[in-house]
Design a protein around this motif. Structure first.
Motif, PDB file in Angstrom:
ATOM      1  N   MET A   1      76.567  -8.472  15.651  1.00  0.00           N
ATOM      2  CA  MET A   1      76.645  -7.183  14.977  1.00  0.00           C
ATOM      3  C   MET A   1      75.908  -6.135  15.811  1.00  0.00           C
ATOM      4  O   MET A   1      74.762  -6.323  16.198  1.00  0.00           O
ATOM      5  N   ARG A   2      76.571  -5.043  16.064  1.00  0.00           N
ATOM      6  CA  ARG A   2      75.970  -3.972  16.850  1.00  0.00           C
ATOM      7  C   ARG A   2      75.036  -3.144  15.975  1.00  0.00           C
ATOM      8  O   ARG A   2      75.250  -3.000  14.783  1.00  0.00           O
ATOM      9  N   LYS A   3      73.988  -2.608  16.596  1.00  0.00           N
ATOM     10  CA  LYS A   3      73.016  -1.789  15.865  1.00  0.00           C
ATOM     11  C   LYS A   3      72.721  -0.523  16.643  1.00  0.00           C
ATOM     12  O   LYS A   3      72.792  -0.491  17.868  1.00  0.00           O
ATOM     13  N   THR A   4      72.332   0.521  15.910  1.00  0.00           N
ATOM     14  CA  THR A   4      71.974   1.782  16.548  1.00  0.00           C
ATOM     15  C   THR A   4      70.580   1.665  17.171  1.00  0.00           C
ATOM     16  O   THR A   4      69.828   0.724  16.884  1.00  0.00           O
ATOM     17  N   LEU A   5      70.252   2.630  17.997  1.00  0.00           N
ATOM     18  CA  LEU A   5      68.927   2.646  18.623  1.00  0.00           C
ATOM     19  C   LEU A   5      67.824   2.659  17.566  1.00  0.00           C
ATOM     20  O   LEU A   5      66.820   1.958  17.696  1.00  0.00           O
TER      21      LEU A   5
END
Length: 71
Positions: A1-5
């Motif tokens: 799962m991709r996450k924001t900074l």
């Protein structure tokens, strides 16, 4: 799962100041990246990925970018 900074930073318990110190940038720079006001250069993205111990493809920059509206 991709996450924001911002999600990655908070998951590790870092403050913007701590990240800024680690990357040799100003805290306002980190804030601008997280708010989509500016975009980190490739060199900084590599450093961010190393700091957060993730691969570049795990960083979701699309959510960090502002939505542009037509005038």
């Amino acid at each position: 799962m991709r996450k924001t900074l911002r999600e990655l930073r908070k998951a590790l318990g870092y403050t913007q100041c701590q990240v800024a110190d680690s990357l040799n940038v100003d805290q306002t720079t980190v804030s601008k990246w997280e708010n989509g006001e500016s975009f980190p250069r490739v060199e900084k993205l590599l450093q961010i990925a190393a700091l957060y111990d993730v691969s570049l493809d795990m960083i979701d920059l699309s959510k960090d970018r502002p939505i542009l509206r037509s005038v």
